[in-house]
Write a protein that holds these residues in place. Structure first.
Motif, PDB file in Angstrom:
ATOM      1  N   MET A  29       0.978  -1.329   0.111  1.00  0.00           N
ATOM      2  CA  MET A  29      -0.161  -0.097  -0.309  1.00  0.00           C
ATOM      3  C   MET A  29       0.302   1.486  -0.167  1.00  0.00           C
ATOM      4  SD  MET A  29      -2.957   0.769  -0.509  1.00  0.00           S
ATOM      5  CE  MET A  29      -4.003   2.589  -0.408  1.00  0.00           C
ATOM      6  N   HIS A  30       1.284   1.415   0.728  1.00  0.00           N
ATOM      7  CA  HIS A  30       2.827   2.835   0.759  1.00  0.00           C
ATOM      8  C   HIS A  30       4.010   3.038  -0.384  1.00  0.00           C
ATOM      9  CE1 HIS A  30       2.691   1.484   5.328  1.00  0.00           C
ATOM     10  NE2 HIS A  30       1.653   2.267   5.659  1.00  0.00           N
ATOM     11  N   GLU A  55      15.189   7.523 -10.495  1.00  0.00           N
ATOM     12  CA  GLU A  55      15.712   6.691  -9.154  1.00  0.00           C
ATOM     13  C   GLU A  55      15.878   7.544  -8.800  1.00  0.00           C
ATOM     14  OE1 GLU A  55      18.856   3.857  -9.940  1.00  0.00           O
ATOM     15  OE2 GLU A  55      20.303   4.448  -8.066  1.00  0.00           O
ATOM     16  N   GLU A  56      16.492   8.756  -8.774  1.00  0.00           N
ATOM     17  CA  GLU A  56      16.751  10.137  -7.918  1.00  0.00           C
ATOM     18  C   GLU A  56      15.683  10.477  -6.953  1.00  0.00           C
ATOM     19  OE1 GLU A  56      18.871  12.769  -9.769  1.00  0.00           O
ATOM     20  OE2 GLU A  56      20.200  13.666  -8.428  1.00  0.00           O
ATOM     21  N   ILE A  57      15.089  10.558  -7.765  1.00  0.00           N
ATOM     22  CA  ILE A  57      13.656  11.064  -6.893  1.00  0.00           C
ATOM     23  C   ILE A  57      12.953   9.901  -5.957  1.00  0.00           C
ATOM     24  CG2 ILE A  57      10.977  11.770  -7.323  1.00  0.00           C
ATOM     25  CD1 ILE A  57      12.388  13.627  -9.050  1.00  0.00           C
ATOM     26  N   GLN A  58      13.025   8.752  -6.538  1.00  0.00           N
ATOM     27  CA  GLN A  58      12.751   8.080  -5.405  1.00  0.00           C
ATOM     28  C   GLN A  58      13.089   7.667  -4.112  1.00  0.00           C
ATOM     29  OE1 GLN A  58      12.998   3.960  -6.646  1.00  0.00           O
ATOM     30  NE2 GLN A  58      11.905   2.451  -5.363  1.00  0.00           N
ATOM     31  N   ASN A  59      14.847   7.970  -4.111  1.00  0.00           N
ATOM     32  CA  ASN A  59      15.793   8.127  -2.832  1.00  0.00           C
ATOM     33  C   ASN A  59      15.558   9.925  -2.453  1.00  0.00           C
ATOM     34  OD1 ASN A  59      17.879   6.525  -3.470  1.00  0.00           O
ATOM     35  ND2 ASN A  59      18.694   6.649  -4.465  1.00  0.00           N
ATOM     36  N   HIS A  60      15.257  10.544  -3.121  1.00  0.00           N
ATOM     37  CA  HIS A  60      14.883  11.561  -2.427  1.00  0.00           C
ATOM     38  C   HIS A  60      12.872  11.560  -1.479  1.00  0.00           C
ATOM     39  CE1 HIS A  60      15.232  16.045  -2.232  1.00  0.00           C
ATOM     40  NE2 HIS A  60      13.912  16.063  -1.854  1.00  0.00           N
ATOM     41  N   ILE A  61      12.333  11.019  -2.035  1.00  0.00           N
ATOM     42  CA  ILE A  61      10.808  10.383  -2.117  1.00  0.00           C
ATOM     43  C   ILE A  61      11.326   9.203  -0.066  1.00  0.00           C
ATOM     44  CG2 ILE A  61       9.080   9.732  -1.304  1.00  0.00           C
ATOM     45  CD1 ILE A  61       8.615  10.175  -4.542  1.00  0.00           C
ATOM     46  N   GLU A  62      12.545   8.287  -0.142  1.00  0.00           N
ATOM     47  CA  GLU A  62      12.798   8.051   0.827  1.00  0.00           C
ATOM     48  C   GLU A  62      13.218   9.476   2.182  1.00  0.00           C
ATOM     49  OE1 GLU A  62      12.998   4.733   1.789  1.00  0.00           O
ATOM     50  OE2 GLU A  62      11.210   4.185  -0.241  1.00  0.00           O
ATOM     51  N   LEU A  93      10.843  12.717   8.092  1.00  0.00           N
ATOM     52  CA  LEU A  93       9.493  12.690   9.029  1.00  0.00           C
ATOM     53  C   LEU A  93       8.999  12.426  10.238  1.00  0.00           C
ATOM     54  CD1 LEU A  93       7.467  13.882   5.191  1.00  0.00           C
ATOM     55  CD2 LEU A  93       8.111  15.087   7.448  1.00  0.00           C
ATOM     56  N   MET A  94       9.812  10.553   9.586  1.00  0.00           N
ATOM     57  CA  MET A  94       9.502   9.733  11.122  1.00  0.00           C
ATOM     58  C   MET A  94      10.120   9.683  11.975  1.00  0.00           C
ATOM     59  SD  MET A  94       9.128   7.039   8.277  1.00  0.00           S
ATOM     60  CE  MET A  94       9.121   4.867   9.479  1.00  0.00           C
ATOM     61  N   ASP A  95      11.500  10.387  11.742  1.00  0.00           N
ATOM     62  CA  ASP A  95      12.535  10.812  12.393  1.00  0.00           C
ATOM     63  C   ASP A  95      12.078  11.819  13.693  1.00  0.00           C
ATOM     64  OD1 ASP A  95      14.453   9.246  12.055  1.00  0.00           O
ATOM     65  OD2 ASP A  95      15.155  10.716  11.097  1.00  0.00           O
ATOM     66  N   ASP A  96      10.465  12.666  13.195  1.00  0.00           N
ATOM     67  CA  ASP A  96      10.072  14.339  13.532  1.00  0.00           C
ATOM     68  C   ASP A  96       8.885  13.596  14.458  1.00  0.00           C
ATOM     69  OD1 ASP A  96      11.719  16.313  12.563  1.00  0.00           O
ATOM     70  OD2 ASP A  96      10.693  16.765  11.029  1.00  0.00           O
ATOM     71  N   GLY A  97       8.459  11.687  13.980  1.00  0.00           N
ATOM     72  CA  GLY A  97       7.125  11.410  14.926  1.00  0.00           C
ATOM     73  C   GLY A  97       6.305  10.992  13.893  1.00  0.00           C
ATOM     74  N   LEU A  98       6.212  11.334  12.707  1.00  0.00           N
ATOM     75  CA  LEU A  98       4.928  10.758  11.883  1.00  0.00           C
ATOM     76  C   LEU A  98       5.013   9.231  12.009  1.00  0.00           C
ATOM     77  CD1 LEU A  98       4.607  13.730  11.451  1.00  0.00           C
ATOM     78  CD2 LEU A  98       3.564  13.167   8.806  1.00  0.00           C
ATOM     79  N   ASP A  99       4.120   8.373  11.564  1.00  0.00           N
ATOM     80  CA  ASP A  99       4.483   7.278  10.969  1.00  0.00           C
ATOM     81  C   ASP A  99       4.407   7.075  10.275  1.00  0.00           C
ATOM     82  OD1 ASP A  99       1.042   6.775   9.476  1.00  0.00           O
ATOM     83  OD2 ASP A  99       0.235   7.105  12.431  1.00  0.00           O
ATOM     84  N   GLU A 100       4.806   6.273   9.418  1.00  0.00           N
ATOM     85  CA  GLU A 100       5.118   5.247   8.152  1.00  0.00           C
ATOM     86  C   GLU A 100       3.824   5.939   7.114  1.00  0.00           C
ATOM     87  OE1 GLU A 100       6.510   1.624   7.051  1.00  0.00           O
ATOM     88  OE2 GLU A 100       7.346   2.436   5.124  1.00  0.00           O
ATOM     89  N   ASP A 101       2.633   5.462   7.631  1.00  0.00           N
ATOM     90  CA  ASP A 101       1.399   5.488   6.505  1.00  0.00           C
ATOM     91  C   ASP A 101       1.455   8.062   6.497  1.00  0.00           C
ATOM     92  OD1 ASP A 101      -0.045   5.058   5.301  1.00  0.00           O
ATOM     93  OD2 ASP A 101      -1.438   4.439   6.308  1.00  0.00           O
TER      94      ASP A 101
END
Lengths: 464, 113
Positions: free
Chosen positions: A1-2, A28-35, A41-49
């Protein structure tokens, strides 16, 4: 889903980029950027979704991104190189026309007019091959090096067995042999990470074309192949292609080369007609009708050439410079068109070669680098040998002055190679040496059955 | 403070070259660094960054190479070239001329008489 959300975003970006070769690298570069964004954002406390949703939102409109990237990534020919090639071809045509105009008959078999007509026809055929090579995916040289090697070898063997002998030499093997350095580049490329064994296999691979040059027998071709293949192999070792220590790698190449060279020199000096031919060459008898007559003819013409103004007249005996359309065109040009014409030709060739070297050094993939290097080397070696002979240093018989001297097969082969070079410069930036592409992982099915094992693809990792 | 995007558009190349002058970076790193150093004033979007970076690479201002990162990923790093350093110097000069002209008109601290 993700991954679906990210995949559909990337798919939309990719679809906007019309040139297919550019798609995987850009996506591939854009994909890396999103990752990266998602992880931050997850480090800031958001869940993966939520992090994925937020990351995609922050990326902006995929269609707009794709369109903007599409504008940047379009295949463009290297115009400077193409103009230089056409310029040299036109110059060659003008020179051949001059030869036709000034000399009605060159030999018994061919009139000057038929030579000029054949030259034009060869340019047309060569240009068609240049265009074909330009649109060819040059990576086939790296994908099927052994097949290409074997085909070239079979062609050479065919010529050895059936080719016409001219002065005891099979001339026709020259043309497939001119393609060998490029095939050798593909062969070296296929030896990635093979260590010292890889270098040794490349050395054995080199023996194939070298044996053809010896069998022909054509010492110029042997010299040409030695230098070209040494340059390719040396570049690969210094680029770390074999993953061996550079010094040991170079020693493995150069120690046997040095021994072979010394042995050959000994062979030449100790006996036979070659020693005699060298002693004749060195004797410098300066008699127009003597054993060293060809060098004398060249030197005579050059000594009568002027910096500005047509060369001073040579007496009747000295007016017979042979093979002016082919082997001694440059001497003839220097004599008739002054040293300044020679300087102009050298300038044109140097510009093409230097640009070729600069662009090949910029190649990101080792395959692009090796192929462009091999073509430039083939071109340069022909120029160096031809120019040396035409200046009177005639240790070898000349090959061709690329794109200028008459020789139908030379013209066609050289234009084909230059087409391949242009193809590398057009698409080389989008080639990768690694066999597995990260971006292609998303295209793999979730479960795959291959060679008796089940592969489950979880994101970019594969579990067996 | 929100800044009009038009103010930024002409000078993004200069800012990116300036970042790369300090060391090689990958795309995301550049956005994060720019945001951080401008105290959240410059929030460059990926859609602006990559076309610009790729165009700069075509011009020869930067060059890129792949480097393995964590999780089997391969990151594309950018590195400034000699031409890029020269372009940065030109852009800086251009910017200084522009900024001092604006300041003269606005009558700011650097107001010239």
């Amino acid at each position: 889903m993700h991954t679906d959300k990210i995949s559909s975003f990337l798919k939309l970006v990719g679809e906007q980029i019309r040139w297919e070769k550019a798609q995987p690298i850009v996506v591939e570069e854009i994909q890396n950027h999103i990752e990266d964004l998602k992880n931050a954002l997850m480090d800031d406390g958001l869940d993966e979704d939520k992090a994925i949703d937020q990351a995609i939102k922050e990326m902006g409109d995929p269609v707009v991104i794709g369109e903007q990237l599409n504008r940047v990534h379009k295949p463009k020919p290297d115009w400077a190189m193409l103009i230089l090639i056409c310029g040299i071809l036109l110059l060659g045509l003008a020179i051949q026309y001059y030869c036709y105009y000034t000399r009605s008959s060159i030999s018994d078999s061919m009139s000057a007019l038929s030579i000029f007509q054949k030259h034009i026809l060869s340019i047309v055929v060569g240009m068609i091959l240049l265009i074909v090579a330009y649109f060819i995916d040059f990576t086939i040289v790296g994908k099927y090096p052994k097949t290409i090697f074997i085909i070239l070898y079979i062609v050479c063997i065919y010529y050895i067995l059936n080719g016409n002998l001219i002065n005891g030499q099979v001339q026709d093997t020259i043309y497939p042999l001119l393609l060998f350095p490029t095939a050798f580049a593909g062969f070296v490329y296929s030896m990635r990470n093979k260590g010292y064994i890889g270098i040794i296999i490349c050395g054995i691979g080199f023996l194939l074309p070298a044996s053809i040059a010896l069998l022909s027998p054509n010492m110029t071709m042997l010299f040409f192949l030695c230098i070209s293949c040494l340059i390719i192999l040396t570049s690969s070792v210094t680029k770390g292609w074999f993953e061996v220590s550079k010094l040991s790698g170079l020693l493995i190449i150069y120690v046997p080369t040095a021994f072979t060279f010394i042995a050959m020199l000994y062979g030449i000096v100790s006996s036979g007609w070659r020693r005699e031919s060298i002693s004749v060459f060195l004797s410098n008898d300066n008699i127009v009708t003597g054993a060293n007559w060809l060098t004398t003819q060249i030197q005579l013409h050059l000594s009568h050439a002027k910096l500005i103004g047509i060369g001073s007249p040579i007496d009747a005996v000295g007016q017979t410079l042979p093979a002016i359309h082919t082997h001694h065109l440059l001497t003839y040009i220097i004599y008739n068109f002054r040293w300044i014409a020679f300087a102009g030709i050298i300038l044109l060739f140097s510009t093409l070669i230097i640009r070729g070297i600069i662009l090949s050094r910029r190649q990101k993939s080792i395959l692009g680098y090796l192929i462009s290097l091999s073509v430039i080397t083939t071109f340069t070696m022909q120029c160096i040998i031809y120019i040396s002979v035409n200046l009177g240093f005639a240790f070898f018989s000349p090959l061709s002055l690329p794109l200028i001297s008459f020789g139908r097969k030379y013209l066609v082969v050289n234009l084909f190679l230059l087409g391949l070079l242009l193809s590398v410069f057009r698409t080389g930036d989008y080639m990768r040496d690694s066999k597995t592409k990260i971006a292609s992982n998303q295209l793999l099915p979730f479960i795959q059955y291959k060679e008796g094992t089940i592969h489950i693809n979880l994101k970019s990792k594969t579990i067996k | 403070m929100a800044v009009d995007k038009n103010l930024l558009s002409g000078s993004t190349t200069m800012l990116l070259l300036k970042l790369l002058e300090r060391g090689d970076m990958y795309g995301y790193q550049m956005i994060a660094e720019l945001k951080n150093r401008s105290k959240n004033v410059f929030e460059l979007k990926a859609g602006t960054l990559y076309p610009l970076l790729h165009a700069m690479e075509k011009k020869g201002f930067v060059t890129s190479y792949d480097k393995a990162a964590d999780n089997n990923r391969v990151r594309k790093y950018y590195s400034i070239t000699k031409e890029g350093l020269q372009a940065l110097q030109d852009k800086k000069n251009e910017w200084n001329t522009y900024a001092s002209a604006i300041n003269r008109i606005l009558g700011g601290v650097n107001c010239a008489y």
